[in-house]
Design a protein around this motif. Structure first.
Motif, PDB file in Angstrom:
ATOM      1  N   THR A 139       0.832  -1.206   0.000  1.00 21.13           N
ATOM      2  CA  THR A 139       0.000   0.000   0.000  1.00 21.13           C
ATOM      3  C   THR A 139       0.862   1.249   0.000  1.00 21.13           C
ATOM      4  N   ILE A 140       1.955   1.232   0.755  1.00 16.25           N
ATOM      5  CA  ILE A 140       2.867   2.374   0.745  1.00 16.25           C
ATOM      6  C   ILE A 140       3.429   2.590  -0.662  1.00 16.25           C
ATOM      7  N   ASN A 141       3.763   1.511  -1.362  1.00 19.58           N
ATOM      8  CA  ASN A 141       4.231   1.629  -2.742  1.00 19.58           C
ATOM      9  C   ASN A 141       3.166   2.256  -3.633  1.00 19.58           C
ATOM     10  N   ALA A 142       1.913   1.856  -3.441  1.00 19.86           N
ATOM     11  CA  ALA A 142       0.827   2.427  -4.241  1.00 19.86           C
ATOM     12  C   ALA A 142       0.672   3.919  -3.964  1.00 19.86           C
ATOM     13  N   LEU A 143       0.746   4.302  -2.690  1.00 14.15           N
ATOM     14  CA  LEU A 143       0.616   5.717  -2.332  1.00 14.15           C
ATOM     15  C   LEU A 143       1.812   6.525  -2.834  1.00 14.15           C
ATOM     16  N   ALA A 144       2.984   5.915  -2.831  1.00 12.51           N
ATOM     17  CA  ALA A 144       4.175   6.598  -3.331  1.00 12.51           C
ATOM     18  C   ALA A 144       4.111   6.815  -4.837  1.00 12.51           C
ATOM     19  N   ALA A 145       3.391   5.942  -5.535  1.00 11.33           N
ATOM     20  CA  ALA A 145       3.292   6.037  -6.996  1.00 11.33           C
ATOM     21  C   ALA A 145       2.147   6.929  -7.452  1.00 11.33           C
ATOM     22  N   ALA A 146       1.171   7.168  -6.591  1.00  6.43           N
ATOM     23  CA  ALA A 146      -0.079   7.802  -7.000  1.00  6.43           C
ATOM     24  C   ALA A 146       0.000   9.321  -7.001  1.00  6.43           C
ATOM     25  N   ASP A 147      -0.864   9.906  -7.813  1.00  9.86           N
ATOM     26  CA  ASP A 147      -1.096  11.350  -7.767  1.00  9.86           C
ATOM     27  C   ASP A 147      -2.174  11.694  -6.745  1.00  9.86           C
ATOM     28  N   GLU A 148      -3.084  10.747  -6.537  1.00  6.21           N
ATOM     29  CA  GLU A 148      -4.201  11.000  -5.632  1.00  6.21           C
ATOM     30  C   GLU A 148      -4.714   9.689  -5.060  1.00  6.21           C
ATOM     31  N   VAL A 149      -5.491   9.828  -3.974  1.00  2.00           N
ATOM     32  CA  VAL A 149      -6.085   8.677  -3.310  1.00  2.00           C
ATOM     33  C   VAL A 149      -7.606   8.842  -3.302  1.00  2.00           C
ATOM     34  N   ARG A 174       2.960  11.664   2.037  1.00  2.00           N
ATOM     35  CA  ARG A 174       3.091  12.956   1.362  1.00  2.00           C
ATOM     36  C   ARG A 174       4.316  13.719   1.878  1.00  2.00           C
ATOM     37  N   ARG A 175       4.522  13.667   3.177  1.00  2.00           N
ATOM     38  CA  ARG A 175       5.610  14.421   3.784  1.00  2.00           C
ATOM     39  C   ARG A 175       6.982  13.806   3.498  1.00  2.00           C
ATOM     40  N   LYS A 176       7.062  12.480   3.470  1.00  2.00           N
ATOM     41  CA  LYS A 176       8.360  11.814   3.408  1.00  2.00           C
ATOM     42  C   LYS A 176       8.725  11.242   2.040  1.00  2.00           C
ATOM     43  N   ILE A 177       7.704  10.890   1.226  1.00  2.00           N
ATOM     44  CA  ILE A 177       7.999  10.150  -0.002  1.00  2.00           C
ATOM     45  C   ILE A 177       7.428  10.808  -1.253  1.00  2.00           C
ATOM     46  N   ASN A 178       6.187  11.274  -1.177  1.00  2.00           N
ATOM     47  CA  ASN A 178       5.467  11.698  -2.377  1.00  2.00           C
ATOM     48  C   ASN A 178       4.741  13.012  -2.124  1.00  2.00           C
ATOM     49  N   PRO A 179       5.422  14.132  -2.255  1.00  2.00           N
ATOM     50  CA  PRO A 179       4.818  15.421  -1.904  1.00  2.00           C
ATOM     51  C   PRO A 179       3.645  15.830  -2.777  1.00  2.00           C
ATOM     52  N   ARG A 180       3.484  15.222  -3.948  1.00  2.00           N
ATOM     53  CA  ARG A 180       2.373  15.589  -4.820  1.00  2.00           C
ATOM     54  C   ARG A 180       1.087  14.827  -4.490  1.00  2.00           C
ATOM     55  N   LEU A 181       1.137  13.893  -3.564  1.00  2.00           N
ATOM     56  CA  LEU A 181      -0.018  13.049  -3.263  1.00  2.00           C
ATOM     57  C   LEU A 181      -1.158  13.878  -2.683  1.00  2.00           C
ATOM     58  N   ASP A 182      -2.338  13.688  -3.241  1.00  2.00           N
ATOM     59  CA  ASP A 182      -3.525  14.415  -2.800  1.00  2.00           C
ATOM     60  C   ASP A 182      -4.641  13.410  -2.519  1.00  2.00           C
ATOM     61  N   ILE A 183      -5.638  13.841  -1.778  1.00  2.00           N
ATOM     62  CA  ILE A 183      -6.811  13.002  -1.546  1.00  2.00           C
ATOM     63  C   ILE A 183      -7.911  13.459  -2.498  1.00  2.00           C
ATOM     64  N   ALA A 184      -8.266  12.599  -3.448  1.00  2.00           N
ATOM     65  CA  ALA A 184      -9.307  12.943  -4.412  1.00  2.00           C
ATOM     66  C   ALA A 184     -10.656  13.072  -3.732  1.00  2.00           C
ATOM     67  N   GLY A 185     -10.884  12.251  -2.728  1.00  2.00           N
ATOM     68  CA  GLY A 185     -12.139  12.342  -2.009  1.00  2.00           C
ATOM     69  C   GLY A 185     -12.533  11.030  -1.364  1.00  2.00           C
ATOM     70  N   ILE A 186     -13.603  11.109  -0.601  1.00  2.00           N
ATOM     71  CA  ILE A 186     -14.172   9.942   0.063  1.00  2.00           C
ATOM     72  C   ILE A 186     -15.424   9.526  -0.695  1.00  2.00           C
ATOM     73  N   LEU A 187     -15.484   8.253  -1.023  1.00  2.00           N
ATOM     74  CA  LEU A 187     -16.640   7.700  -1.723  1.00  2.00           C
ATOM     75  C   LEU A 187     -17.418   6.817  -0.755  1.00  2.00           C
ATOM     76  N   ILE A 188     -18.651   7.174  -0.516  1.00  2.00           N
ATOM     77  CA  ILE A 188     -19.496   6.381   0.383  1.00  2.00           C
ATOM     78  C   ILE A 188     -20.057   5.202  -0.400  1.00  2.00           C
ATOM     79  N   THR A 189     -19.855   4.005   0.118  1.00  2.00           N
ATOM     80  CA  THR A 189     -20.260   2.782  -0.574  1.00  2.00           C
ATOM     81  C   THR A 189     -21.183   1.937   0.306  1.00  2.00           C
TER      82      THR A 189
END
Length: 258
Positions: A139-149, A174-189
């Motif tokens: 999961t950390i790898n996915a977050l490090a690779a992503a533009d958004e969550v 965001r602070r240590k590995i991927n400064p561009r990482l953003d939260i796209a939003g929360i999806l209620i399912t």
């Protein structure tokens, strides 16, 4: 260059895989070039797209990442399969669990997936990462690779309680590995908005997080047909095109593209 979105929640059973499948296919139906990446050793995304025996696959995400770890060349497109509904898939199986253990002793261990995705992202408009239900190295790898969550969250009190931990993890990445990482939003399912309980949870979520995080207007309703679509290896768009879940994911797709 593709936008990379990690679909992430450390809690299982919140609709991550269903969201990856139906959002991805929804985007493909709108003309986008879409790659879905299964970052879960359980292979739920892989099975949901019709590859019911992932352990028999010749090449998976584990093979790709293993090649990068050992500095072996990775052929473009290796392991990627095309689905009849217009998306590409990089599948996963239980071998990915062993690779996660190997990552612990790997140099630049948090960015192995990013290295691979950067080599292919020009071929796509959107890359969706279906994360495993944990906050481990995959999961950390996915977050490090992503533009958004994108955070799928069941309309349940315990889901709100677990949200704080996930947000802290995202902030740390965001602070240590991927400064561009953003939260796209929360999806209620998996919400039954006919009940007072679901409506109260949605109101509580909006009250607590609505001022700081985007909460998608689209709400994915509870449906007993979710298991049926996974067994068929198809999206809701084919399984139940006139259904409420198809309509909800179509609305989510429009929100994402807006």
């Amino acid at each position: 260059m593709a936008k990379i979105t990690a679909i992430c929640n450390q809690k299982s059973g919140v609709g991550k895989t269903a969201t990856a499948v139906n959002l991805g296919i929804g985007l493909a139906r709108e003309g986008r070039r879409v790659l879905l990446v299964d970052v879960d050793p359980q292979g739920s995304l892989t099975a949901s797209l019709g590859l019911q025996h992932p352990d028999r696959l010749e090449n998976t995400l584990a093979d790709v990442l293993g090649s990068i770890i050992t500095d072996k060349p990775v052929s473009p497109g290796i392991g990627i399969v095309h689905h009849e509904e217009g998306v590409d898939l990089l599948p996963a199986n239980i071998e990915l669990s062993g690779l996660e253990v190997a990552l612990v002793n790997t140099m630049s261990r948090e960015t192995i997936l990013r290295e691979y995705l950067n080599s292919i992202r020009e071929q796509y408009d959107v890359i969706l990462l279906d994360c495993c239900p944990s906050l481990g190295m995959l999961t950390i790898n996915a977050l490090a690779a992503a533009d958004e969550v994108l955070i799928p969250m069941q309309a349940h009190y315990l889901s709100i309680k677990g949200l704080e931990q996930l947000i802290r993890t995202i902030s740390n990445v965001r602070r240590k590995i991927n400064p561009r990482l953003d939260i796209a939003g929360i999806l209620i399912t998996m919400a039954d908005m006919r009940t007072n309980y679901s409506r109260e949870i949605v109101e509580l979520l909006r009250a607590n997080y609505g001022s700081s995080l985007h909460i998608f207007e689209s709400i994915i309703p509870l449906s007993i047909r979710a298991a049926e679509t996974s067994a068929e290896g198809r999206s809701f768009y084919l399984h139940d095109p006139a259904g409420k879940v198809s309509a909800a994911y179509a609305a989510l797709t429009r929100e994402v593209l807006a």
